[in-house]
Design a protein around this motif. Structure first.
Motif, short mmCIF file in Angstrom:
data_model
loop_
_atom_site.label_atom_id
_atom_site.label_comp_id
_atom_site.label_asym_id
_atom_site.label_seq_id
_atom_site.Cartn_x
_atom_site.Cartn_y
_atom_site.Cartn_z
N LYS A 68 5.10 5.92 9.69
CA LYS A 68 6.19 4.98 9.94
C LYS A 68 7.53 5.54 9.47
CE LYS A 68 3.42 0.75 9.65
NZ LYS A 68 3.69 0.26 11.02
N LYS A 69 8.62 4.95 9.97
CA LYS A 69 9.97 5.34 9.55
C LYS A 69 10.41 4.47 8.37
CE LYS A 69 10.45 8.30 12.90
NZ LYS A 69 10.46 9.75 12.63
N ALA A 70 11.12 5.08 7.43
CA ALA A 70 11.66 4.33 6.30
C ALA A 70 13.07 3.85 6.64
CB ALA A 70 11.70 5.21 5.06
N VAL A 71 13.37 2.61 6.25
CA VAL A 71 14.68 2.00 6.46
C VAL A 71 15.23 1.63 5.08
CG1 VAL A 71 15.93 0.11 7.54
CG2 VAL A 71 13.96 1.10 8.70
N THR A 77 9.69 -3.64 2.08
CA THR A 77 8.51 -3.25 1.30
C THR A 77 8.80 -3.03 -0.19
OG1 THR A 77 8.90 -0.97 2.04
CG2 THR A 77 7.21 -2.23 3.21
N GLN A 78 9.95 -2.46 -0.53
CA GLN A 78 10.28 -2.17 -1.92
C GLN A 78 11.76 -2.43 -2.19
OE1 GLN A 78 8.70 0.41 -0.10
NE2 GLN A 78 6.65 0.29 -0.98
N ILE A 79 12.10 -2.64 -3.48
CA ILE A 79 13.49 -2.71 -3.90
C ILE A 79 13.66 -1.97 -5.22
CG2 ILE A 79 14.00 -4.93 -2.79
CD1 ILE A 79 13.80 -6.20 -5.64
N ALA A 127 0.83 -1.21 0.00
CA ALA A 127 0.00 0.00 0.00
C ALA A 127 0.86 1.26 0.00
CB ALA A 127 -0.92 -0.01 1.23
N SER A 128 2.10 1.14 0.49
CA SER A 128 2.98 2.31 0.55
C SER A 128 3.58 2.67 -0.81
CB SER A 128 4.11 2.06 1.56
OG SER A 128 4.81 0.86 1.25
N THR A 129 3.39 1.80 -1.82
CA THR A 129 3.90 2.10 -3.16
C THR A 129 2.86 2.92 -3.92
OG1 THR A 129 5.12 0.00 -3.19
CG2 THR A 129 4.85 1.13 -5.30
N THR A 130 3.06 4.24 -3.96
CA THR A 130 2.15 5.12 -4.69
C THR A 130 2.44 5.08 -6.18
OG1 THR A 130 2.00 6.58 -2.76
CG2 THR A 130 1.32 7.51 -4.88
N ALA A 185 10.34 6.70 -8.10
CA ALA A 185 9.22 6.05 -7.41
C ALA A 185 8.67 7.00 -6.35
CB ALA A 185 9.70 4.76 -6.76
N VAL A 186 7.40 6.79 -6.00
CA VAL A 186 6.77 7.58 -4.94
C VAL A 186 6.27 6.62 -3.87
CG1 VAL A 186 4.95 9.22 -4.35
CG2 VAL A 186 6.08 9.35 -6.59
N LEU A 187 6.76 6.81 -2.65
CA LEU A 187 6.40 5.94 -1.54
C LEU A 187 5.75 6.76 -0.44
CD1 LEU A 187 9.74 3.90 -1.29
CD2 LEU A 187 7.79 3.47 -2.78
#
Length: 347
Positions: free
Chosen positions: A51-54, A96-98, A33-36, A44-46
């Protein structure tokens, strides 16, 4: 191995850079859901909201990190994702993403890269992460893979390397050393093949340790397991370069010492029997071998009863004052100072 597999080869120059990216990523969907916005724009737009991004990145270079003589491209693509996701797990976060960037020489046709991306896609699906960008370019030195992994976590859940305390218990997930011995088996069989290409090795008796080398798994399950056990790690790192190196990273960052116990190291029976076959000391390999991608973490002493007997976790030692140093306590109760002899990419 690549040259013989594909009879009809499609040269990459026929597609061009953007055509290649579009072709290789056509079947990647969106899981998070965080992948806009994923692939298809300048960036990319997240959206992680509260929450904190790592974020972590890693580089895999042919001839340094992998050998295509025995590493199938599909396995390599899968593993490339796993080694990066493991770093996110080591922060007690959820991947969540790569993004994936590759540099390839002209010996790689399109069909070879399709195999690589098939493995990447399999890992994305299994771990529910989205591929949201990357780059492609040419290389004069074979295949180079660069992956950036992104994850999310609540502020209070994030775990760092520099927060271990004196008397904390040292815990490791799974078992260790298998990936290194799997590599030794593959290297031995490569040498046999070079002498006699018609020889077909029977690797059934090494299936587990070879899988540990060619297709490791990231411990995305541990965050939820610890939450269910009501245990918050006090520090954490993943085991990529070898147990001794990672312990030293934890101790150096946290300014503590450590005692680990030889008889507490979690070793798989196939790993032990292969060490005996190669006439190698299993403890030496367990401590110094890398690429297990298990998690190494510390917990408070009072949490001992919560994890005691859990089949996923082994308590292998405890942290001490920094002045006491870092030691291995052998089975005969001899205290040996530990030195980092794990993987060093610059050596």
């Amino acid at each position: 191995m690549i040259e013989n597999k594909n009879q009809n080869k499609t040269q990459l120059e026929q597609l061009g850079e953007f055509g290649l990216i579009k072709h290789l990523t056509a079947n990647f969907g969106i899981e998070q859901a965080s992948t806009t916005k994923g692939i298809g724009d300048d960036a990319a737009v997240l959206d992680f909201k509260d929450k904190k991004a790592v974020i972590s990145t890693d580089l895999l270079v042919e001839g340094v990190h992998f050998d295509l003589a025995y590493a199938p491209l599909k396995h390599l693509g899968y593993k490339a994702v796993v080694v990066n996701i493991s770093d996110i797990c080591a922060m007690n976060a959820t991947p969540t993403q790569i993004t994936v960037s590759i540099a390839v020489s002209n010996r790689f046709p399109l069909e070879a890269l399709e195999e690589l991306y098939e493995g990447i896609a399999l890992a994305c699906k299994y771990y529910k992460v989205d591929l949201v960008g990357g780059d492609t370019t040419s290389s004069q030195k074979g295949l180079i893979i660069s992956i950036t992994a992104i994850g999310e976590a609540n502020q209070e859940d994030i775990v760092y390397r520099n927060t271990a305390k004196d008397n904390d218990l040292l815990v490791v997930t799974g078992d260790i050393g298998g990936a290194y011995m799997g590599l030794q088996v593959l290297e031995r069989e490569k040498q046999v093949f070079l002498v006699n290409p018609n020889n077909q090795p029977d690797l059934a008796m090494y299936d587990y340790i070879i899988e540990r080398q060619l297709k490791p798994e990231a411990r995305t399950d541990i965050k939820q397991l610890l939450k269910e056990l009501d245990v918050q790690p006090t520090s954490m790192i993943d085991i990529s370069d070898g147990l001794s190196s990672e312990i030293m990273h934890l101790c150096s960052s946290s300014k503590v010492g450590c005692n680990i116990y030889e008889d507490k190291l979690p070793l798989d029976p196939q790993f032990i029997s292969t060490c005996e076959e190669f006439n190698i000391d299993s403890t030496t390999i367990a401590i110094n071998g890398g690429e297990d991608y298990e998690l190494l973490f510390t917990i408070k002493m009072e949490d001992f009863d919560k994890i005691k007997g859990n089949p996923n976790l082994s308590i292998i030692g405890h942290m001490t004052q920094e002045s006491e140093g870092i030691h291995l306590i052998t089975r005969d109760n001899t205290k040996i100072q530990m030195k980092a002899k794990g993987w060093n990419a610059l050596r």
